[in-house]
Design a protein around this motif. Structure first.
Motif, PDB file in Angstrom:
ATOM      1  N   ASN A  63       0.865  -1.171   0.000  1.00  0.00           N
ATOM      2  CA  ASN A  63       0.000   0.000   0.000  1.00  0.00           C
ATOM      3  C   ASN A  63       0.902   1.221   0.000  1.00  0.00           C
ATOM      4  OD1 ASN A  63      -1.770   2.088   0.412  1.00  0.00           O
ATOM      5  ND2 ASN A  63      -2.535   1.367   2.392  1.00  0.00           N
ATOM      6  N   VAL A  97      -5.867   3.668   4.764  1.00  0.00           N
ATOM      7  CA  VAL A  97      -6.189   2.238   4.805  1.00  0.00           C
ATOM      8  C   VAL A  97      -6.892   1.843   3.513  1.00  0.00           C
ATOM      9  CG1 VAL A  97      -7.541   0.451   5.975  1.00  0.00           C
ATOM     10  CG2 VAL A  97      -6.335   2.194   7.318  1.00  0.00           C
ATOM     11  N   GLU A 138     -10.865  -3.069  -4.769  1.00  0.00           N
ATOM     12  CA  GLU A 138     -10.992  -2.159  -3.631  1.00  0.00           C
ATOM     13  C   GLU A 138     -12.475  -1.978  -3.285  1.00  0.00           C
ATOM     14  OE1 GLU A 138     -11.514   1.262  -1.372  1.00  0.00           O
ATOM     15  OE2 GLU A 138     -11.716   1.591  -3.547  1.00  0.00           O
ATOM     16  N   LEU A 139     -12.821  -2.032  -1.974  1.00  0.00           N
ATOM     17  CA  LEU A 139     -14.222  -2.125  -1.573  1.00  0.00           C
ATOM     18  C   LEU A 139     -15.020  -0.853  -1.833  1.00  0.00           C
ATOM     19  CD1 LEU A 139     -14.023  -4.154   1.782  1.00  0.00           C
ATOM     20  CD2 LEU A 139     -14.657  -4.936  -0.503  1.00  0.00           C
ATOM     21  N   ASN A 176      -2.879  -1.521   5.824  1.00  0.00           N
ATOM     22  CA  ASN A 176      -2.700  -0.227   6.477  1.00  0.00           C
ATOM     23  C   ASN A 176      -1.771   0.667   5.653  1.00  0.00           C
ATOM     24  OD1 ASN A 176      -4.315  -0.857   8.757  1.00  0.00           O
ATOM     25  ND2 ASN A 176      -2.617  -2.055   9.612  1.00  0.00           N
ATOM     26  N   ARG A 214     -10.137 -11.781   1.605  1.00  0.00           N
ATOM     27  CA  ARG A 214     -10.473 -10.425   2.048  1.00  0.00           C
ATOM     28  C   ARG A 214      -9.314  -9.882   2.897  1.00  0.00           C
ATOM     29  NH1 ARG A 214     -15.319  -7.792   2.879  1.00  0.00           N
ATOM     30  NH2 ARG A 214     -15.727  -8.641   0.798  1.00  0.00           N
ATOM     31  N   ILE A 215      -8.799  -8.717   2.545  1.00  0.00           N
ATOM     32  CA  ILE A 215      -7.660  -8.168   3.270  1.00  0.00           C
ATOM     33  C   ILE A 215      -7.837  -6.682   3.532  1.00  0.00           C
ATOM     34  CG2 ILE A 215      -6.008  -9.842   2.348  1.00  0.00           C
ATOM     35  CD1 ILE A 215      -4.985  -7.672   0.472  1.00  0.00           C
ATOM     36  N   LYS A 216      -7.147  -6.199   4.566  1.00  0.00           N
ATOM     37  CA  LYS A 216      -7.046  -4.768   4.868  1.00  0.00           C
ATOM     38  C   LYS A 216      -5.559  -4.437   4.952  1.00  0.00           C
ATOM     39  CE  LYS A 216      -7.618  -3.063   9.034  1.00  0.00           C
ATOM     40  NZ  LYS A 216      -8.238  -2.606  10.304  1.00  0.00           N
ATOM     41  N   SER A 221      -8.912  -1.444   1.816  1.00  0.00           N
ATOM     42  CA  SER A 221      -9.503  -2.761   2.037  1.00  0.00           C
ATOM     43  C   SER A 221     -10.069  -3.297   0.736  1.00  0.00           C
ATOM     44  CB  SER A 221     -10.619  -2.683   3.090  1.00  0.00           C
ATOM     45  OG  SER A 221     -10.105  -2.246   4.334  1.00  0.00           O
ATOM     46  N   GLY A 222     -10.021  -4.610   0.598  1.00  0.00           N
ATOM     47  CA  GLY A 222     -10.561  -5.198  -0.624  1.00  0.00           C
ATOM     48  C   GLY A 222     -10.353  -6.691  -0.680  1.00  0.00           C
ATOM     49  N   ASP A 223     -10.652  -7.257  -1.833  1.00  0.00           N
ATOM     50  CA  ASP A 223     -10.510  -8.694  -2.062  1.00  0.00           C
ATOM     51  C   ASP A 223      -9.347  -8.957  -3.013  1.00  0.00           C
ATOM     52  OD1 ASP A 223     -12.697  -9.339  -0.497  1.00  0.00           O
ATOM     53  OD2 ASP A 223     -14.124  -9.195  -2.173  1.00  0.00           O
TER      54      ASP A 223
END
Length: 741
Positions: free
Chosen positions: A205, A210, A263-264, A238, A234-236, A212-214
């Motif tokens: 990143n 932050v 990305e969510l 930072n 599924r991950i986040k 978040s997404g798959d």
């Protein structure tokens, strides 16, 4: 908002702009002029009389074939407000300009938004930043942007030599989205027992927020069109964090992996696709095998340094029979040195043995008028280090050539490209190295002690491509200096010499500087292989040998893309008549391994299919083969690619024939090369984007036994047949040797 915009501008250099977002705007065309004028940056400058050019293609292909120096692009573009309203993040626009060769300043509506490199008239002088990507971001709230109105992107470019302009990509404008902060990276693949391989994927990143997404990945057998496995995680991530994921893949040709991160908040996805590396060359044998060319050329009275190239388990015992008078042999290192004064062909028997076995072969030393009786093989600093080359990096690369075992397969030149010269000559005109190189003579001694050859770089102009001192007016002095340093190879790069021709593009004007240096080299009591580098201007392959050249560049610079490899490699079909022992067509250096041209060091962007095709085609072309990667980062795949003795033998074949193209239809090309042992090498290349099956028909004499050998896997695959059906990978090759027909 201003502070956030600044942060985005700083971070934009990390964003890999390989795909556009949403309703992007293509920057296809520009108004163009050579020269330089500070008024040309202004938004309201009247450029209606300027020439229209395509953005993304070098200017040499658009009517300026021999131009180097300053030029400007002015791109007029309407940016609709809907571009922002339809985005999710709405923070900044991104201006992606692909690659610019070599230095640029970029203005948006008259305001400087970025500069890369240094112009010749800058305080620090000319600093090339080839091949850095130009990628700029501007806060969407910035009043510079004329939403729903015309905007002007003005790019001032300086090209110091070779290709010029904005190219190697498709420039565009879009809105930056949060998922642009995600960057994919894969580790060097590990090959495991049981035909398995291990790959580590890292997600970075690059933004201070932050995300978040798959993460999804899918493993496919491309040859048969079957999905082997798939997964969604599924991950986040930072701010500035990285996460690693381990994949286990089948180890065989045709395995392709599709990655994407969705990305969510925006629902937008970033994708990355790779062909998994696979090994074709069999594992190295422990018993000794002699490699390298069967013949070398030397001028009478010139010093000889020849290292026996032998693979197998160390330690080894080396021996030579029939050593001519004037030569001595070090049995511990396997190095022949000395001088032979009398012309003639001297046949030596090379021997090597270890605890497992032994090998021998005949080497012919031809003392006469010709050097480079087979194409030079080795390493050059440019594609990796660019102008950042140092003595330490050169010595480290030479050490890696030996320790990796590449020297055991005949790779022996270690060539210092541009960037080694001091800023000024001595009062007598002598050229010295800059502070990055302590002692060039000592460097030559170190290389020679390892049985390697020492190469160097200059230009017939006043300046090199990188802005360092060239040889104009000092050709004899420089040739004398190279001899004193123990130089074995000179790359002579046109660059700024065109400043002296005043637009004269005649054949004589192209030949003159190379004749001057060629004459200076002939006066030396040392053999210096002469590499003429002027990009194929005025069909150099037709006259390079008359300038005493031993190899001559037939093309512009190569880059690690399929388009560059395809356009350069497969454009050599009309030049086979001009290659022979002592003089070779040079389609530029190899683009395998970790490359970067001084910045952005990265694994070659060529797929494994394309890398096999690259080495195969260069071998079929009898082309010089100079590795251009970081020798300290040679992975298992790259070493396997460069250590196939049978592929190398095609390039080093003593007959010295360049392959001819016999088939060019439906995206399939077949190239054939006659060999000194009476055999025939055949390369079947697939230029299509998908696997293709091709039926290769063979000519057979009545009652003759023919054997078809797959050179990469070093295995006989058919015999006594009139044809063979081949499944060829996209942008890949099947490389065969036919004997007995």
């Amino acid at each position: 908002m201003k502070n956030n915009a600044l942060a985005i501008l700083l971070l934009c250099s990390f964003v890999m702009a390989r795909a556009q977002n949403g309703k992007y705007i293509s920057l296809n065309n520009a108004r163009f002029s050579t020269g330089d004028n500070p008024d040309w940056k202004n938004k309201d400058f009247a450029d209606q009389t300027w020439r229209d050019v395509k953005v993304g293609e070098v200017w040499q292909s658009q009517g300026f074939p021999d131009y180097h120096g300053f030029a400007w692009y002015r791109i007029h573009v309407k940016i609709p407000a809907a571009l922002k309203s339809n985005s999710v993040w709405k923070d900044s626009i991104r201006i992606f300009l692909a690659h610019v060769n070599d230095v640029d300043e970029t203005y948006f509506n008259g305001t400087l938004i970025g500069k890369t490199g240094g112009f010749p008239n800058d305080k620090g002088g000319y600093i090339s930043k080839w091949p850095a990507v130009r990628n700029y971001c501007i806060a969407s709230s910035n009043p510079l942007i004329k939403w729903d109105g015309e905007n002007v992107i003005a790019v001032k470019v300086y090209d110091g030599g070779g290709s010029g302009g904005i190219f190697m990509g498709s420039p565009f404008i879009d809105m930056l989205e949060k998922f642009d902060g995600i960057e994919f990276s894969v580790s060097a693949i590990q090959f495991l027992a049981g035909q398995k391989a291990k790959r580590t994927l890292t997600l970075f990143n690059r933004f201070n927020t932050v995300i978040s997404g798959d993460l999804r990945y899918r493993v496919v057998d491309e040859m048969y069109g079957k999905t082997i496995s798939r997964q969604v995680i599924r991950i986040k991530v930072n701010p500035f964090e990285s996460k690693k994921f381990i994949l286990f893949l089948p180890h065989r040709e045709g395995i392709k992996v599709y990655y994407d991160f969705k990305e969510l908040s925006s629902g937008k996805a970033k994708s990355f696709t790779e062909v998994a590396p696979y090994l074709l060359t069999p594992a190295e044998l422990l018993n000794p095998i002699l490699n390298g060319p069967l013949v070398i050329g030397v001028h009478p009275g010139s010093p000889i340094i020849y290292k026996i190239a032998a693979s197998g388990q160390k330690p080894m015992i080396y021996a030579v029979d029939n050593i001519p008078a004037g030569l001595s042999f070090d049995a511990k290192t396997g190095i022949l040195t000395g001088i032979i004064d009398i012309a003639g062909n001297y046949k030596l028997i090379l021997r090597v043995k270890n605890n497992i076995g032994s090998d021998k072969k005949e080497l012919t030393i031809k003392i006469g008028a010709k050097l480079a009786l087979t194409p030079p093989m080795g390493w050059n600093s440019w594609n990796c280090w660019g102008l950042n080359v140092t003595e330490e990096k050169v010595k480290s690369s030479a050490k890696a050539m030996v320790q990796s075992g590449l020297a055991d397969y005949g790779w022996n030149y270690v060539n210092v490209d541009d960037g080694w010269q001091a800023a000024e000559r001595s009062p007598s005109g002598k050229l010295f190295p800059n502070s990055k190189f302590a002692d060039m003579k000592e460097l030559g001694n170190v290389l020679h002690a390892a049985g390697l050859k020492f190469g160097i770089y200059s230009s017939p102009g006043a300046k090199t491509c990188g802005g360092f001192l060239g040889s104009l007016g000092h050709e004899k002095v420089d040739a004398d200096t190279y001899t004193a340093w123990g130089v074995d190879y000179l790359k002579y790069d046109l660059c700024s010499y065109s400043d002296n021709t005043a637009g004269d593009t005649t054949l004589f004007a192209q030949q003159k500087p190379y004749k001057v240096m060629g004459d200076a080299l002939k006066l030396q009591h040392r053999d210096i292989v002469y590499s003429i580098c002027q990009y194929g201007i005025r069909d150099v392959w037709k006259w390079g040998k008359a300038m005493d050249g031993n190899l001559w560049r037939t093309t512009e610079d190569i880059t690690d893309t399929w388009a560059s490899l395809r356009d350069i490699g497969f454009s050599q079909a009309d030049r086979s008549a001009y290659a022979s022992p002592g003089g070779w067509n040079d389609p530029d250096m190899l683009i395998v391994g970790q490359v970067g041209w001084g910045e952005n060091l990265h694994p070659s962007n060529l797929t494994p299919y394309e890398q096999y095709a690259h080495i195969s085609l260069w071998s079929m072309l009898s082309a010089p083969m100079l590795i251009g990667c970081d020798m300290s980062k040679l992975d298992a795949f790259t070493l396997n690619l460069l250590k196939n003795r049978e592929v190398i033998a095609l390039d080093q074949d003593t007959l010295g024939k360049q392959a001819i193209r016999t088939v060019n239809t439906g995206g399939i090309q077949v190239w054939e090369k006659k060999l000194s042992d009476g055999g025939l090498a055949i390369g079947v290349f697939n230029l299509n984007d998908k696997y293709c099956r091709y039926n290769l028909r063979l000519t057979r004499k009545k009652n003759a036994v023919n054997i078809i050998r797959d050179v990469w896997i070093q295995k006989d695959i058919k015999k006594n047949v009139g044809s063979i059906s081949l499944q060829v990978a996209p942008h890949g090759v099947k490389l065969l040797k036919i004997t007995g027909s």
